[in-house]
Design an enzyme around this catalytic site. Structure first.
Site, PDB file in Angstrom:
ATOM      1  N   GLY A  12       0.830  -1.205   0.000  1.00 59.36           N
ATOM      2  CA  GLY A  12       0.000   0.000   0.000  1.00 59.36           C
ATOM      3  C   GLY A  12       0.863   1.254   0.000  1.00 59.36           C
ATOM      4  N   ASP A  13       0.211   2.407  -0.170  1.00 58.69           N
ATOM      5  CA  ASP A  13       0.896   3.703  -0.157  1.00 58.69           C
ATOM      6  C   ASP A  13       1.963   3.802  -1.250  1.00 58.69           C
ATOM      7  OD1 ASP A  13      -0.624   4.343   2.166  1.00 58.69           O
ATOM      8  OD2 ASP A  13       0.788   3.162   3.343  1.00 58.69           O
ATOM      9  N   GLU A  14       1.682   3.186  -2.392  1.00 59.97           N
ATOM     10  CA  GLU A  14       2.647   3.224  -3.502  1.00 59.97           C
ATOM     11  C   GLU A  14       2.491   4.490  -4.334  1.00 59.97           C
ATOM     12  OE1 GLU A  14       0.343   0.774  -3.222  1.00 59.97           O
ATOM     13  OE2 GLU A  14       1.368  -1.144  -2.938  1.00 59.97           O
ATOM     14  N   GLY A  15       1.441   5.264  -4.084  1.00 59.94           N
ATOM     15  CA  GLY A  15       1.182   6.435  -4.925  1.00 59.94           C
ATOM     16  C   GLY A  15       0.130   6.103  -5.977  1.00 59.94           C
ATOM     17  N   GLN A 223      -4.910  -0.373  -0.955  1.00 61.64           N
ATOM     18  CA  GLN A 223      -3.854  -1.174  -0.329  1.00 61.64           C
ATOM     19  C   GLN A 223      -2.934  -1.781  -1.412  1.00 61.64           C
ATOM     20  OE1 GLN A 223      -7.331  -2.076   1.024  1.00 61.64           O
ATOM     21  NE2 GLN A 223      -7.019  -0.229   2.203  1.00 61.64           N
ATOM     22  N   LYS A 330       7.710   8.056  -6.916  1.00 58.66           N
ATOM     23  CA  LYS A 330       8.581   8.654  -5.895  1.00 58.66           C
ATOM     24  C   LYS A 330      10.074   8.375  -6.114  1.00 58.66           C
ATOM     25  CE  LYS A 330       6.646   9.604  -1.808  1.00 58.66           C
ATOM     26  NZ  LYS A 330       5.910   9.523  -0.528  1.00 58.66           N
ATOM     27  N   ILE A 331      10.454   8.237  -7.345  1.00 57.55           N
ATOM     28  CA  ILE A 331      11.866   7.981  -7.634  1.00 57.55           C
ATOM     29  C   ILE A 331      12.707   9.230  -7.309  1.00 57.55           C
ATOM     30  CG2 ILE A 331      11.641   8.490 -10.127  1.00 57.55           C
ATOM     31  CD1 ILE A 331      13.625   6.027 -10.437  1.00 57.55           C
ATOM     32  N   ASP A 332      12.059  10.398  -7.339  1.00 57.02           N
ATOM     33  CA  ASP A 332      12.740  11.653  -6.981  1.00 57.02           C
ATOM     34  C   ASP A 332      13.236  11.644  -5.539  1.00 57.02           C
ATOM     35  OD1 ASP A 332       9.786  11.634  -6.778  1.00 57.02           O
ATOM     36  OD2 ASP A 332      10.117  13.451  -5.601  1.00 57.02           O
ATOM     37  N   SER A 409       6.898   8.584 -11.961  1.00 59.63           N
ATOM     38  CA  SER A 409       6.443   9.779 -11.255  1.00 59.63           C
ATOM     39  C   SER A 409       7.616  10.395 -10.508  1.00 59.63           C
ATOM     40  CB  SER A 409       5.310   9.375 -10.301  1.00 59.63           C
ATOM     41  OG  SER A 409       5.018  10.439  -9.459  1.00 59.63           O
ATOM     42  N   GLY A 411       7.347  13.439  -8.742  1.00 60.60           N
ATOM     43  CA  GLY A 411       6.858  14.445  -7.798  1.00 60.60           C
ATOM     44  C   GLY A 411       5.362  14.289  -7.619  1.00 60.60           C
TER      45      GLY A 411
HETATM   46  P1  IMP Z   1      -7.124  -2.897   8.150  1.00 59.47           P
HETATM   47  O1  IMP Z   1      -7.260  -2.861   6.672  1.00 59.47           O
HETATM   48  O2  IMP Z   1      -7.522  -1.621   8.831  1.00 59.47           O
HETATM   49  O3  IMP Z   1      -7.778  -4.111   8.754  1.00 59.47           O
HETATM   50  O4  IMP Z   1      -5.557  -3.058   8.496  1.00 59.47           O
HETATM   51  C1  IMP Z   1      -4.828  -4.247   8.165  1.00 59.47           C
HETATM   52  C2  IMP Z   1      -3.427  -3.917   7.700  1.00 59.47           C
HETATM   53  O5  IMP Z   1      -3.500  -3.237   6.448  1.00 59.47           O
HETATM   54  C3  IMP Z   1      -2.657  -2.968   8.634  1.00 59.47           C
HETATM   55  O6  IMP Z   1      -1.282  -3.309   8.577  1.00 59.47           O
HETATM   56  C4  IMP Z   1      -2.859  -1.602   8.006  1.00 59.47           C
HETATM   57  O7  IMP Z   1      -1.827  -0.700   8.336  1.00 59.47           O
HETATM   58  C5  IMP Z   1      -2.816  -1.975   6.525  1.00 59.47           C
HETATM   59  N1  IMP Z   1      -3.543  -1.022   5.671  1.00 59.47           N
HETATM   60  C6  IMP Z   1      -4.887  -0.889   5.537  1.00 59.47           C
HETATM   61  N2  IMP Z   1      -5.176   0.084   4.656  1.00 59.47           N
HETATM   62  C7  IMP Z   1      -4.001   0.562   4.219  1.00 59.47           C
HETATM   63  C8  IMP Z   1      -3.645   1.564   3.256  1.00 59.47           C
HETATM   64  O8  IMP Z   1      -4.491   2.205   2.605  1.00 59.47           O
HETATM   65  N3  IMP Z   1      -2.305   1.780   3.077  1.00 59.47           N
HETATM   66  C9  IMP Z   1      -1.371   1.056   3.738  1.00 59.47           C
HETATM   67  N4  IMP Z   1      -1.648   0.116   4.631  1.00 59.47           N
HETATM   68  C10 IMP Z   1      -2.960  -0.138   4.865  1.00 59.47           C
END
Ligand code: IMP
Length: 421
Positions: A12-15, A223, A330-332, A409, A411
């Site tokens: 998750g949080d890959e952009g 995610q 986020k290679i920058d 990407s 930036g």
């Molecule tokens: P839940 O989805 O709230 O049950 O969390 C389960 C796991 O997924 C935990 O490690 C959270 O931090 C992770 N998680 C849930 N949603 C995200 C997201 O949007 N980005 C990154 N991690 C996430």
């Protein structure tokens, strides 16, 4: 016209949101297919930053229709808060937001139970977002959940709610917490039903008809593959299929329409919550990458754990999702490094593993190092604008993952995007 799926290839949080926003301009329908208000999708447009949790970021484009598919768990409170927040910023979703009648609801009791379970687990906690996601999906699978379509039928809803609360209240009692009263919740759900009735549909029908009529559909994953309930690092995962299979099951579109699957991956890796992370950087090195990448959770504000690019994880994502292209984000952020390690594979007991294992315990990472480029690349708009060392890093990632980059990407803004022909 056809369907494109966008999935996360890491934890998750890959952009994803930035890429989805970039791809959305000419798309007719954007669909969320899994997860819920646990997601935090950040988009920067004209110097303004928007964070989306449930509503697809495509809502920023005035002609795009945004769909919340049957695979999503919809929290009525979070949903209405998000609509209000958008209205305050002059973004009107009226007529452009459609909800599946089959999506399950996240009730306040799900949030309370999520938090209580995490507290009870102590050291063994998952590190959830405490948004009630896993509890709502659990109720879906054990067949005591409530679907959006249920809230239009008062007598039926009452029966379903009483059944759910009989079970959840027993659990609350075991934690020494107050039981939930069904009457007040019933009224709230019925009132919510009246407000959203005009936007609720059979979205599988709607989307397949749209695709048949040659409209374009983008399926927006939340995610990432490492958090997928089947293919992620179980039990440290979210409770849905974040991958291509989840996109089909969570939207009900026919697989023949899918033409592209874009995997979003950061040029390094981050993870929030507990669970294995083989290429994690600890101590000051991890702190340095977190600060450079501003890696703090968009939903919970938690500091993210950071580490080097993990090829085995992205190869796993390529296989499971059928990736046709990568968006490297986020290679920058890596501009300051003299040398950039890449985790090129895993070993266990001295033997190289041939694929991402179901259990990562005892895994050691094999690294290779690439020279850094030591310069700001945020102004680059074509591959030719990038320094040679940066291009070599990108080429090496393509070679190792087996997936060609389609977007790079450099930036946060829409303009900070290199399209690879
Ligand atoms: P839940 O989805 O709230 O049950 O969390 C389960 C796991 O997924 C935990 O490690 C959270 O931090 C992770 N998680 C849930 N949603 C995200 C997201 O949007 N980005 C990154 N991690 C996430």
């Amino acid at each position: 016209m056809s369907a494109t799926i966008v999935v996360g290839t890491q934890w998750g949080d890959e952009g994803k949101a930035k890429c989805i926003d970039y791809l959305s301009e000419n798309i007719d329908y954007i669909v969320r297919y899994q997860g819920g208000a646990n997601a935090g999708h950040t988009v920067s447009v004209d110097g303004e930053t928007y964070v989306f949790h449930l509503i697809p970021s495509g809502i920023l484009y005035p002609r795009t229709i945004c769909v919340i598919g049957n695979g999503v768990v919809l929290d009525p409170v979070a949903f209405e808060d998000e609509i209000e927040a958008l209205k305050k910023r002059n973004i009107d979703s009226e007529g452009r937001l459609i909800l599946s009648e089959a999506c399950h609801l996240v009730l306040p009791v799900h949030r309370v139970v999520d938090e209580a379970r995490e507290n009870q687990a102590g050291q063994r906690k998952i590190g959830t977002t405490k948004r009630g996601i896993g509890v709502s999906y659990g109720d879906k699978v054990t067949r005591i959940g409530i679907r959006l379509g249920d809230v239009f039928e008062p007598a039926y809803l009452k029966e379903r709610l009483d059944h759910l609360l009989d079970i959840r209240n027993l659990e609350l009692k075991s934690y020494g917490l107050e039981p939930v009263d069904s009457a007040a919740l019933l009224d709230q759900l019925l009132a919510f039903g009246e407000r959203v009735r005009p936007m609720t549909r059979n979205t599988s029908f709607l989307l397949n008809e749209a695709l048949r009529a040659k409209k374009s559909v983008l399926l927006e994953g939340a995610q990432g593959t490492g958090l997928d309930i089947d293919f992620g690092t179980y039990p440290y995962v979210t409770s849905s299929n974040t991958t291509t299979g989840g996109a089909l099951a969570g939207s009900g579109i026919q697989f023949q329409y899918v033409e592209e699957v874009i995997g979003i991956c950061k040029a390094y890796v981050s993870r929030v919550g507990e669970g294995p992370f083989p290429t994690e950087l600890n101590g000051s090195e991890g702190d340095r990458l977190r600060e450079l990448g501003h890696e703090y959770g968009a939903t919970t504000g938690r500091p993210r754990r950071c580490g080097w690019f993990d090829v085995e994880l992205v190869r796993h994502a390529a296989r499971v999702n059928g990736l046709t292209g990568l968006a490297l984000t986020k290679i920058d952020v890596l501009a300051d490094y003299d040398e950039i390690p890449i985790g090129v594979g895993y070993e266990r007991n001295g033997e190289r593993l041939d694929a991402f294992p179901a259990n990562l315990s005892g895994v050691k990472v094999v690294y290779e190092r690439m020279p850094g480029w030591k310069s700001d690349i945020s102004g680059a708009r074509t591959l030719a604008d990038l320094p040679k060392a940066c291009r070599s890093y990108i080429d090496r990632l393509e070679e190792l993952t087996g997936v060609p980059p389609r977007f790079i990407s450099v930036g946060p803004a829409r303009a900070h995007t290199i399209v690879v022909d």
